[in-house]
Design an enzyme around this catalytic site. Sequence first.
Site, PDB file in Angstrom:
ATOM      1  N   ARG A   7       0.829  -1.219   0.000  1.00 42.54           N
ATOM      2  CA  ARG A   7       0.000   0.000   0.000  1.00 42.54           C
ATOM      3  C   ARG A   7       0.856   1.259   0.000  1.00 42.54           C
ATOM      4  O   ARG A   7       0.563   2.239   0.705  1.00 42.54           O
ATOM      5  CB  ARG A   7      -0.945   0.036   1.213  1.00 42.54           C
ATOM      6  CG  ARG A   7      -1.887  -1.111   1.327  1.00 42.54           C
ATOM      7  CD  ARG A   7      -2.890  -1.201   0.175  1.00 42.54           C
ATOM      8  NE  ARG A   7      -3.590  -2.457   0.291  1.00 42.54           N
ATOM      9  CZ  ARG A   7      -3.138  -3.612  -0.232  1.00 42.54           C
ATOM     10  NH1 ARG A   7      -2.043  -3.630  -0.976  1.00 42.54           N
ATOM     11  NH2 ARG A   7      -3.806  -4.716  -0.066  1.00 42.54           N
ATOM     12  N   SER A  11     -10.810  -0.934   3.796  1.00 45.57           N
ATOM     13  CA  SER A  11      -9.989  -1.063   5.013  1.00 45.57           C
ATOM     14  C   SER A  11      -9.540   0.323   5.476  1.00 45.57           C
ATOM     15  O   SER A  11      -8.977   1.078   4.682  1.00 45.57           O
ATOM     16  CB  SER A  11      -8.734  -1.886   4.721  1.00 45.57           C
ATOM     17  OG  SER A  11      -9.096  -3.109   4.160  1.00 45.57           O
ATOM     18  N   GLU A  70      -5.133   4.012   6.351  1.00 41.83           N
ATOM     19  CA  GLU A  70      -4.951   3.805   4.909  1.00 41.83           C
ATOM     20  C   GLU A  70      -5.483   4.972   4.051  1.00 41.83           C
ATOM     21  O   GLU A  70      -4.758   5.479   3.201  1.00 41.83           O
ATOM     22  CB  GLU A  70      -5.617   2.488   4.480  1.00 41.83           C
ATOM     23  CG  GLU A  70      -5.332   2.181   3.022  1.00 41.83           C
ATOM     24  CD  GLU A  70      -5.889   0.848   2.575  1.00 41.83           C
ATOM     25  OE1 GLU A  70      -5.578  -0.171   3.194  1.00 41.83           O
ATOM     26  OE2 GLU A  70      -6.634   0.845   1.586  1.00 41.83           O
TER      27      GLU A  70
HETATM   28  C1  LIG Z   1     -15.573  -0.845  -0.448  1.00 45.18           C
HETATM   29  C2  LIG Z   1     -14.118  -0.537  -0.698  1.00 45.18           C
HETATM   30  C3  LIG Z   1     -13.219  -1.576  -0.850  1.00 45.18           C
HETATM   31  C4  LIG Z   1     -11.873  -1.319  -1.077  1.00 45.18           C
HETATM   32  N1  LIG Z   1     -11.018  -2.377  -1.233  1.00 45.18           N
HETATM   33  C5  LIG Z   1      -9.711  -2.157  -1.488  1.00 45.18           C
HETATM   34  C6  LIG Z   1      -8.810  -3.257  -1.674  1.00 45.18           C
HETATM   35  O1  LIG Z   1      -9.210  -4.415  -1.648  1.00 45.18           O
HETATM   36  N2  LIG Z   1      -7.514  -2.981  -1.918  1.00 45.18           N
HETATM   37  C7  LIG Z   1      -7.037  -1.703  -1.985  1.00 45.18           C
HETATM   38  O2  LIG Z   1      -5.837  -1.528  -2.214  1.00 45.18           O
HETATM   39  N3  LIG Z   1      -7.871  -0.633  -1.809  1.00 45.18           N
HETATM   40  C8  LIG Z   1      -9.185  -0.830  -1.567  1.00 45.18           C
HETATM   41  N4  LIG Z   1     -10.032   0.228  -1.378  1.00 45.18           N
HETATM   42  C9  LIG Z   1      -9.504   1.597  -1.459  1.00 45.18           C
HETATM   43  C10 LIG Z   1      -9.676   2.251  -2.863  1.00 45.18           C
HETATM   44  O3  LIG Z   1     -10.556   1.514  -3.636  1.00 45.18           O
HETATM   45  C11 LIG Z   1      -8.340   2.352  -3.602  1.00 45.18           C
HETATM   46  O4  LIG Z   1      -7.372   3.018  -2.831  1.00 45.18           O
HETATM   47  C12 LIG Z   1      -8.503   3.120  -4.939  1.00 45.18           C
HETATM   48  O5  LIG Z   1      -7.313   3.011  -5.691  1.00 45.18           O
HETATM   49  C13 LIG Z   1      -8.845   4.584  -4.750  1.00 45.18           C
HETATM   50  O6  LIG Z   1      -9.162   5.130  -6.014  1.00 45.18           O
HETATM   51  P1  LIG Z   1      -9.908   6.518  -6.141  1.00 45.18           P
HETATM   52  O7  LIG Z   1      -9.931   6.893  -7.569  1.00 45.18           O
HETATM   53  O8  LIG Z   1     -11.215   6.459  -5.452  1.00 45.18           O
HETATM   54  O9  LIG Z   1      -8.889   7.458  -5.344  1.00 45.18           O
HETATM   55  P2  LIG Z   1      -9.264   8.685  -4.398  1.00 45.18           P
HETATM   56  O10 LIG Z   1      -9.904   8.192  -3.171  1.00 45.18           O
HETATM   57  O11 LIG Z   1      -9.986   9.719  -5.162  1.00 45.18           O
HETATM   58  O12 LIG Z   1      -7.806   9.215  -4.068  1.00 45.18           O
HETATM   59  C14 LIG Z   1      -6.958   8.490  -3.221  1.00 45.18           C
HETATM   60  C15 LIG Z   1      -5.647   9.302  -3.069  1.00 45.18           C
HETATM   61  O13 LIG Z   1      -4.936   9.276  -4.310  1.00 45.18           O
HETATM   62  C16 LIG Z   1      -4.786  10.588  -4.831  1.00 45.18           C
HETATM   63  N5  LIG Z   1      -5.046  10.492  -6.271  1.00 45.18           N
HETATM   64  C17 LIG Z   1      -6.153   9.954  -6.869  1.00 45.18           C
HETATM   65  N6  LIG Z   1      -6.001   9.964  -8.206  1.00 45.18           N
HETATM   66  C18 LIG Z   1      -4.789  10.500  -8.450  1.00 45.18           C
HETATM   67  C19 LIG Z   1      -4.038  10.780  -9.646  1.00 45.18           C
HETATM   68  N7  LIG Z   1      -4.525  10.511 -10.858  1.00 45.18           N
HETATM   69  N8  LIG Z   1      -2.808  11.355  -9.525  1.00 45.18           N
HETATM   70  C20 LIG Z   1      -2.312  11.648  -8.302  1.00 45.18           C
HETATM   71  N9  LIG Z   1      -2.965  11.417  -7.147  1.00 45.18           N
HETATM   72  C21 LIG Z   1      -4.184  10.843  -7.222  1.00 45.18           C
HETATM   73  C22 LIG Z   1      -5.800  11.462  -4.110  1.00 45.18           C
HETATM   74  O14 LIG Z   1      -5.321  12.796  -3.965  1.00 45.18           O
HETATM   75  C23 LIG Z   1      -5.892  10.774  -2.753  1.00 45.18           C
HETATM   76  O15 LIG Z   1      -4.861  11.224  -1.905  1.00 45.18           O
HETATM   77  C24 LIG Z   1     -11.404   0.013  -1.148  1.00 45.18           C
HETATM   78  C25 LIG Z   1     -12.321   1.076  -1.006  1.00 45.18           C
HETATM   79  C26 LIG Z   1     -13.664   0.792  -0.776  1.00 45.18           C
HETATM   80  C27 LIG Z   1     -14.625   1.937  -0.654  1.00 45.18           C
END
Ligand SMILES: Cc1cc2nc3c(=O)[nH]c(=O)nc-3n(C[C@H](O)[C@H](O)[C@H](O)COP(=O)(O)OP(=O)(O)OC[C@H]3O[C@@H](n4cnc5c(N)ncnc54)[C@H](O)[C@@H]3O)c2cc1C
Length: 355
Positions: A179, A250, A350
Site C-alpha cells: 500500500r 480497510s 490507509e
Molecule cells: C468498499 C471498498 C473496498 C476497497 N477495497 C480495497 C482493496 O481491496 N484494496 C485496496 O488496495 N484498496 C481498496 N479500497 C480503497 C480504494 O478503492 C483504492 O485506494 C482506490 O485506488 C482509490 O481510487 P480513487 O480513484 O477512489 O482514489 P481517491 O480516493 O480519489 O484518491 C486516493 C488518493 O490518491 C490521490 N489520487 C487519486 N487519483 C490520483 C491521480 N490521478 N494522480 C495523483 N494522485 C491521485 C488522491 O489525492 C488521494 O490522496 C477500497 C475502497 C472501498 C470503498
Amino acid sequence: MNIQSNFSLQKLNSFGFLSHAEYFVSVENEHDLLNAIEFANQKKMPWQVLGSGSNVVLQDFLPGLTIHMAIFGKKLVSESATHFYIDCGAGENWHEFVKWTIEEGYPGLENLALIPGTTGAAPIQNIGAYGAEAASMIDSVEVLDTKLVLETQANTEVDLNIQQNWQVIPKEECAFAYRDSIFKRDLQAYVVTQVRFAIPKKWQANLSYAELANYFLDNKSPSAQDIFDAVVMIRSKKLPDPALLGNAGSFFHNPIVDLATYTQLKEKFTGLVSYPAPDLLGEKQFKLAAGWLIDQCGLKGYRVGDCGVYEKQALVLVNHGTAKGSEMLALANHIKQTVLEKFGVTLSQEPNNLP
Ligand SMILES: Cc1cc2nc3c(=O)[nH]c(=O)nc-3n(C[C@H](O)[C@H](O)[C@H](O)COP(=O)(O)OP(=O)(O)OC[C@H]3O[C@@H](n4cnc5c(N)ncnc54)[C@H](O)[C@@H]3O)c2cc1C
C-alpha cells in the site's frame, strides 16, 4: 476548462461526507490538467487531485482547487513475445478496466476485481487484494511532474508546452511496496495521467490467497473469468456497498512487526491472526490482521453518533448517515489508542486525509 465554486463533493467520496470544494474542475485531458495546476499556482491556492474518492477522508471544506481526474481511454499499444502492453487513462474506472482486459483476452488482473476507484489511483497506494498487487503488472506510470510546472512557470510567461512537464516513471523507480509508492509519499509531487500495464501472455491462476484456493477446491483449473467472478462474489458478501453504507474499505493497514514482537504477542494472545511478510534486510517479519486486533478490543460494531466500526468486519469504518470527516478521524484515533494500549501495536491509517 469549467471551474466551479463551492462544489459539493458528497457524491464524489465513498464515505458520503458532506464536503465542499472552494473551487472544482474536472479534467478530461493533459491540457486541462496543466491549465488547472497553473491556475492554482498563479492564484497561490492549494490544490488536490480526486479520483472517485474511495480512499479519502474529506473535511467539510477543501480550500483551493479540487481537480477531478477524468482522463479516459484504454488500448493495447504493443506486444512482445512475452507481454501485452496496455495504456489506461487515469480517470478510467478500475473494475471496468479489469473486466475489459479479460474480455479482450489479456487476463492477469482478475484478483483485483471490484476494487473501487480510478485506474490513476491504482499506483498511488499500489492497490492489492486476494494475493495480488497492481504493481506486479504495472510497466510504467505517466505523470505530470508538478515541480517542472513551477519551473516552467517561473521561466516563461504562460507555457503550455505539455511535453516538458510530463514524465514516464518506470516501475523500478515507483518504490512500490505494501500500500505504498513514491506517489503516496508525496501527493503534491506528481499527478498520474496514464498507467501502462505489462500483462504476461502466459497466464497462470493466482490462488495464493487461502479463501480463493478454498473456493476452487472442486475446480482444479479455473479460468481468469472464473476467478474474476469468484472475487466479485466473495467481495460483495464481505464489504459494505458504499452506495448503501458509506465507507472507504480497510481503514487501517495490517501492521508489520519483527520476529521478537511477533513472538511476544503470540505467547500472550494465542489466537493472534498473522501472516508471514517479506523479510526486511534478512530479518523475518509478520503481518498482523488489524481487523482481528480491533475486534479483540471489543470494538466491532462500536458506534459514536453516525460513525461506526462495521459490524461484520472491524477493519472497515462506516458512515451511518451524516458523519463528518473530523468525527471519523476522532473514532479512528480512539481505535488506534485502544489497540496500542492492549497490544502495544500502532495502527496506521490507509485513506488519505484531504486537505
Ligand atoms: C468498499 C471498498 C473496498 C476497497 N477495497 C480495497 C482493496 O481491496 N484494496 C485496496 O488496495 N484498496 C481498496 N479500497 C480503497 C480504494 O478503492 C483504492 O485506494 C482506490 O485506488 C482509490 O481510487 P480513487 O480513484 O477512489 O482514489 P481517491 O480516493 O480519489 O484518491 C486516493 C488518493 O490518491 C490521490 N489520487 C487519486 N487519483 C490520483 C491521480 N490521478 N494522480 C495523483 N494522485 C491521485 C488522491 O489525492 C488521494 O490522496 C477500497 C475502497 C472501498 C470503498
